[in-house]
Scaffold this motif. Structure first.
Motif, PDB file in Angstrom:
ATOM      1  N   GLY A   1       7.457  -0.549  -7.381  1.00  0.00           N
ATOM      2  CA  GLY A   1       6.053  -0.204  -8.069  1.00  0.00           C
ATOM      3  C   GLY A   1       5.475  -1.560  -8.226  1.00  0.00           C
TER       4      GLY A   1
ATOM      5  N   VAL B   1      -8.704   1.646 -13.251  1.00  0.00           N
ATOM      6  CA  VAL B   1      -9.563   0.858 -14.182  1.00  0.00           C
ATOM      7  C   VAL B   1     -10.975   1.233 -13.466  1.00  0.00           C
ATOM      8  CG1 VAL B   1     -10.497  -1.418 -14.753  1.00  0.00           C
ATOM      9  CG2 VAL B   1      -8.038  -1.142 -14.934  1.00  0.00           C
TER      10      VAL B   1
ATOM     11  N   VAL C   1       7.199   2.568 -11.523  1.00  0.00           N
ATOM     12  CA  VAL C   1       6.375   3.521 -10.761  1.00  0.00           C
ATOM     13  C   VAL C   1       5.305   4.187 -11.645  1.00  0.00           C
ATOM     14  CG1 VAL C   1       8.200   3.995  -9.218  1.00  0.00           C
ATOM     15  CG2 VAL C   1       8.073   5.490 -11.148  1.00  0.00           C
ATOM     16  N   GLY C   2       5.078   4.003 -12.966  1.00  0.00           N
ATOM     17  CA  GLY C   2       3.993   4.307 -13.548  1.00  0.00           C
ATOM     18  C   GLY C   2       3.939   5.902 -13.811  1.00  0.00           C
TER      19      GLY C   2
ATOM     20  N   PRO D   1       0.809  -3.119 -12.811  1.00  0.00           N
ATOM     21  CA  PRO D   1       0.876  -4.272 -13.984  1.00  0.00           C
ATOM     22  C   PRO D   1       2.436  -4.360 -14.403  1.00  0.00           C
ATOM     23  CG  PRO D   1      -0.783  -3.062 -14.426  1.00  0.00           C
ATOM     24  CD  PRO D   1      -0.320  -2.292 -13.069  1.00  0.00           C
TER      25      PRO D   1
ATOM     26  N   HIS E   1     -15.835  -1.910 -14.828  1.00  0.00           N
ATOM     27  CA  HIS E   1     -15.204  -2.742 -15.656  1.00  0.00           C
ATOM     28  C   HIS E   1     -14.595  -3.878 -14.908  1.00  0.00           C
ATOM     29  CE1 HIS E   1     -14.869   0.113 -19.738  1.00  0.00           C
ATOM     30  NE2 HIS E   1     -16.056  -0.427 -19.332  1.00  0.00           N
TER      31      HIS E   1
ATOM     32  N   ILE F   1      -3.251  -2.497 -20.056  1.00  0.00           N
ATOM     33  CA  ILE F   1      -2.559  -3.174 -18.926  1.00  0.00           C
ATOM     34  C   ILE F   1      -1.463  -4.403 -19.436  1.00  0.00           C
ATOM     35  CG2 ILE F   1      -3.000  -5.014 -17.153  1.00  0.00           C
ATOM     36  CD1 ILE F   1      -5.569  -3.589 -16.562  1.00  0.00           C
TER      37      ILE F   1
ATOM     38  N   ASP G   1     -14.190   6.695 -19.606  1.00  0.00           N
ATOM     39  CA  ASP G   1     -14.541   6.179 -18.267  1.00  0.00           C
ATOM     40  C   ASP G   1     -15.235   7.165 -17.453  1.00  0.00           C
ATOM     41  OD1 ASP G   1     -13.329   3.633 -18.950  1.00  0.00           O
ATOM     42  OD2 ASP G   1     -11.625   4.249 -17.414  1.00  0.00           O
TER      43      ASP G   1
HETATM   44  C1  LIG Z   1      -8.146   5.775 -15.400  1.00  0.00           C
HETATM   45  C2  LIG Z   1      -7.329   4.659 -16.013  1.00  0.00           C
HETATM   46  C3  LIG Z   1      -7.993   3.666 -16.602  1.00  0.00           C
HETATM   47  C4  LIG Z   1      -7.578   2.569 -17.296  1.00  0.00           C
HETATM   48  N1  LIG Z   1      -8.512   1.482 -17.636  1.00  0.00           N
HETATM   49  C5  LIG Z   1      -7.584   0.517 -18.204  1.00  0.00           C
HETATM   50  C6  LIG Z   1      -8.482  -0.813 -18.533  1.00  0.00           C
HETATM   51  O1  LIG Z   1      -9.762  -0.409 -18.519  1.00  0.00           O
HETATM   52  N2  LIG Z   1      -8.090  -1.625 -19.350  1.00  0.00           N
HETATM   53  C7  LIG Z   1      -6.784  -1.395 -19.592  1.00  0.00           C
HETATM   54  O2  LIG Z   1      -6.188  -2.633 -20.033  1.00  0.00           O
HETATM   55  N3  LIG Z   1      -5.636  -0.771 -19.356  1.00  0.00           N
HETATM   56  C8  LIG Z   1      -6.457   0.457 -18.681  1.00  0.00           C
HETATM   57  N4  LIG Z   1      -5.601   1.609 -18.162  1.00  0.00           N
HETATM   58  C9  LIG Z   1      -4.171   1.476 -18.420  1.00  0.00           C
HETATM   59  C10 LIG Z   1      -3.368   0.656 -17.236  1.00  0.00           C
HETATM   60  O3  LIG Z   1      -3.846   1.213 -16.245  1.00  0.00           O
HETATM   61  C11 LIG Z   1      -1.726   1.012 -17.557  1.00  0.00           C
HETATM   62  O4  LIG Z   1      -1.310   0.367 -18.714  1.00  0.00           O
HETATM   63  C12 LIG Z   1      -1.151   0.302 -16.471  1.00  0.00           C
HETATM   64  O5  LIG Z   1      -1.612   0.601 -15.034  1.00  0.00           O
HETATM   65  C13 LIG Z   1       0.410   0.886 -16.234  1.00  0.00           C
HETATM   66  O6  LIG Z   1       1.122   0.052 -15.355  1.00  0.00           O
HETATM   67  P1  LIG Z   1       2.447   0.648 -14.595  1.00  0.00           P
HETATM   68  O7  LIG Z   1       2.731  -0.467 -13.712  1.00  0.00           O
HETATM   69  O8  LIG Z   1       3.302   1.321 -15.507  1.00  0.00           O
HETATM   70  O9  LIG Z   1       1.694   1.692 -13.757  1.00  0.00           O
HETATM   71  P2  LIG Z   1       0.685   1.721 -12.481  1.00  0.00           P
HETATM   72  O10 LIG Z   1      -0.413   0.893 -12.624  1.00  0.00           O
HETATM   73  O11 LIG Z   1       0.372   3.021 -12.236  1.00  0.00           O
HETATM   74  O12 LIG Z   1       1.757   1.056 -11.206  1.00  0.00           O
HETATM   75  C14 LIG Z   1       2.513   1.985 -10.415  1.00  0.00           C
HETATM   76  C15 LIG Z   1       2.947   1.565  -9.300  1.00  0.00           C
HETATM   77  O13 LIG Z   1       4.039   2.253  -8.793  1.00  0.00           O
HETATM   78  C16 LIG Z   1       3.745   2.565  -7.363  1.00  0.00           C
HETATM   79  N5  LIG Z   1       4.526   3.584  -6.934  1.00  0.00           N
HETATM   80  C17 LIG Z   1       4.610   4.920  -7.525  1.00  0.00           C
HETATM   81  N6  LIG Z   1       5.547   5.710  -7.038  1.00  0.00           N
HETATM   82  C18 LIG Z   1       6.245   4.688  -6.144  1.00  0.00           C
HETATM   83  C19 LIG Z   1       7.086   5.115  -5.405  1.00  0.00           C
HETATM   84  N7  LIG Z   1       8.133   6.300  -5.255  1.00  0.00           N
HETATM   85  N8  LIG Z   1       7.580   4.221  -4.563  1.00  0.00           N
HETATM   86  C20 LIG Z   1       7.040   2.899  -4.589  1.00  0.00           C
HETATM   87  N9  LIG Z   1       6.007   2.621  -5.276  1.00  0.00           N
HETATM   88  C21 LIG Z   1       5.520   3.594  -6.170  1.00  0.00           C
HETATM   89  C22 LIG Z   1       2.440   3.189  -7.349  1.00  0.00           C
HETATM   90  O14 LIG Z   1       1.728   3.061  -6.203  1.00  0.00           O
HETATM   91  C23 LIG Z   1       1.408   2.005  -8.000  1.00  0.00           C
HETATM   92  O15 LIG Z   1       1.052   0.992  -7.538  1.00  0.00           O
HETATM   93  C24 LIG Z   1      -6.131   2.468 -17.386  1.00  0.00           C
HETATM   94  C25 LIG Z   1      -5.331   3.747 -17.087  1.00  0.00           C
HETATM   95  C26 LIG Z   1      -5.981   4.657 -16.409  1.00  0.00           C
HETATM   96  C27 LIG Z   1      -5.317   5.705 -15.897  1.00  0.00           C
END
Ligand SMILES: Cc1cc2nc3c(=O)[nH]c(=O)nc-3n(C[C@H](O)[C@H](O)[C@H](O)COP(=O)(O)OP(=O)(O)OC[C@H]3O[C@@H](n4cnc5c(N)ncnc54)[C@H](O)[C@@H]3O)c2cc1C
Length: 451
Positions: free
Chosen positions: A10, A48, A99-100, A13, A52, A368, A156
């Motif tokens: 994943g 995002v 993987v979020g 962030p 923004h 993030i 948003d």
């Molecule tokens: C619509 C929206 C808008 C947002 N806007 C803001 C903002 O303006 N400012 C802010 O600070 N925060 C914002 N956030 C929150 C921020 O995006 C999250 O805190 C952050 O992205 C979470 O990080 P993460 O790495 O856990 O998940 P993610 O960002 O979802 O990253 C997970 C990654 O894992 C990958 N993945 C998933 N499954 C698999 C798999 N089986 N094999 C390999 N790869 C895989 C995905 O493709 C993805 O690239 C927003 C969230 C959303 C939903």
């Protein structure tokens, strides 16, 4: 000591913050980051909002991590389709799942499957040019649109729906979505909250921004802003809730300006049924009241109903992680169960070797930046455990590049991504935009060939 190899699954962030924390922790760590998608940065790229852009600047921090010689990136290589647990445990000492939360929460009400009933997950991915969602079609030729939820994602979505093509044309919104915005005929956007104004989940700056959109009036009926004693106490105890409430008060009016597009914010309503003949026509809501359940102010139905006409309903009620093959999953919390990032419930030769960070670790909450502290905690846990292991765990030295090439996988490494990133920015510059995203890998690879 010899290299300790870590696979991070994943590249959002949490994945990049994990990689950086490992690099900082000890030079023995070498990290491979994998992602299902060809391009990195997860929701920074595909979540995002396009208007923004400043927030997306964090990608520069991740790029610095990606350039480190102890880090490699493999885009278009998903778990478990291309790299499964057997391969990972043979080739790596430790595994991090970052993987979020890729799925959305459902309303579970009749009519949810009607055409025009859309989850914010898919709608947001669509306008942001996500490779798996760019073929979708959404139509903004609707007079009324309902957004269910009052968190920042709902903000948003409501803000973007309220804007015109001209107000978005200088962003990196996907071209096909922008085309739809040319035909944006929305007059009324209803943002619907289950609980009251003191419990609104959005943050004040996001709410304030709604009031700054040219040609748009935000309307909150003054009668909706009356608070019960419990809500008043909640406001006293939370400065962020107070700020949200003060902002809502600025929108209080019963005078609707007919020359403007409107965002109506309505409280204490739960959708009970989406009605329509094949497609959404209206939504039936039940009026709620707040009841104190062990200190938590919950919404309870009052058997009083009202309907709002709309041809589109966007559900912005939260995200959900889903189970991953071979790993434990806590269905109730929708996370991989863990103690400070170390996955619990894994026996055998993977015990102690699997970690999580980000939304799949703690649920879909937080900005993030909150994933940095979260990833650090998980890496600290691994480092703490390190002394109790006799390394290496991995069974062999694997040539992952060779493995993927043999399977004809077009993976994207970090140097290639940096070239694609630059090309996207160049395409954008010509049009006065931050970038024009490639929608899929083949399109990007073709452009690279020509470059
Ligand atoms: C619509 C929206 C808008 C947002 N806007 C803001 C903002 O303006 N400012 C802010 O600070 N925060 C914002 N956030 C929150 C921020 O995006 C999250 O805190 C952050 O992205 C979470 O990080 P993460 O790495 O856990 O998940 P993610 O960002 O979802 O990253 C997970 C990654 O894992 C990958 N993945 C998933 N499954 C698999 C798999 N089986 N094999 C390999 N790869 C895989 C995905 O493709 C993805 O690239 C927003 C969230 C959303 C939903």
């Amino acid at each position: 000591m010899e290299k300790v190899k870590v696979a991070v699954i994943g590249a959002g962030p949490a994945g990049f913050y994990t990689a950086q924390a490992l690099l900082d922790a000890n030079e023995i760590f070498w990290v491979d980051i994998f992602d299902t998608l060809p391009f990195p940065y997860g929701l920074v790229r595909y979540g995002v909002a396009p208007d923004h852009q400043k927030i997306k600047a964090v990608a520069k921090v991740f790029a610095k991590t990606g350039r480190n010689k102890r880090v490699r990136f493999f885009g278009n290589v998903g778990y478990p389709d291309l790299i499964d647990l057997d391969l990972l445990k043979e080739c790596y000492d430790f595994l991090f799942f970052t993987v979020g939360a890729q799925a959305d929460r459902k309303l579970n009400i009749p009519g949810e499957e009607l055409k025009g009933s859309v989850s914010s997950t898919e709608f947001v991915y669509w306008y942001n040019g996500h490779p798996f969602f760019c073929q979708r079609k959404y139509n903004l030729q609707s007079r009324n649109v309902i957004v269910v939820g009052i968190g920042n994602v709902a903000m948003d979505v409501a803000r973007l729906l309220a804007k015109n093509y001209d107000q978005l044309n200088s962003t990196d919104m996907a071209d096909y979505a922008l085309e739809e915005w040319k035909r944006n005929e929305i007059e009324n956007i209803y943002v619907i909250a289950r609980r009251g104004p003191a419990q609104a989940k959005c943050s004040a700056p996001e709410l304030k921004e709604l009031g700054k959109i040219e040609g748009v009036q935000v309307v909150v009926s003054p009668s909706e802003l009356q608070l019960d004693e419990n809500s008043l106490r909640e406001l006293e105890n939370s400065s962020s809730a107070r700020k949200v409430y003060e902002t809502l008060k600025q929108f209080a009016t019963d005078n609707i300006d007919p020359s403007k597009r409107h965002i109506f914010i309505k409280f204490l309503l739960s959708p009970r049924e989406i009605l329509g003949n094949g497609k959404v026509e209206k939504v039936r809501f039940e009026k709620n009241r707040l009841v104190n359940k062990d200190g938590y102010l919950a919404a309870e139905g009052t058997a009083v109903f009202e309907e709002i006409n709309a041809s589109m309903v966007i559900k912005a009620i939260g995200y959900r992680s889903f189970p991953l093959e071979g790993l434990p999953f806590d269905e109730k919390a929708a996370i991989i169960p863990n103690e400070s990032g170390a996955v619990v419930g894994i026996e055998g030769d993977l015990a102690g070797r699997v970690y999580v960070a980000g939304w799949v670790k703690r649920g879909p909450r937080g900005l993030i930046g909150s994933n940095k502290k979260d990833a650090q905690q998980s890496v600290n846990k691994l480092v703490e455990n390190l002394t109790s292991f006799s390394l290496p765990f991995r069974k062999r030295e694997c040539d992952i590049k060779e493995y993927l090439s043999q399977r004809n996988v077009d993976y994207i490494d970090f140097p290639t991504w940096l070239k694609i990133d630059k090309l996207e920015e160049e395409r954008g510059k010509k049009l006065g935009k931050p970038r024009v995203k490639f929608l899929d890998l083949q399109e990007a690879l073709k452009a690279l060939e020509k470059d």
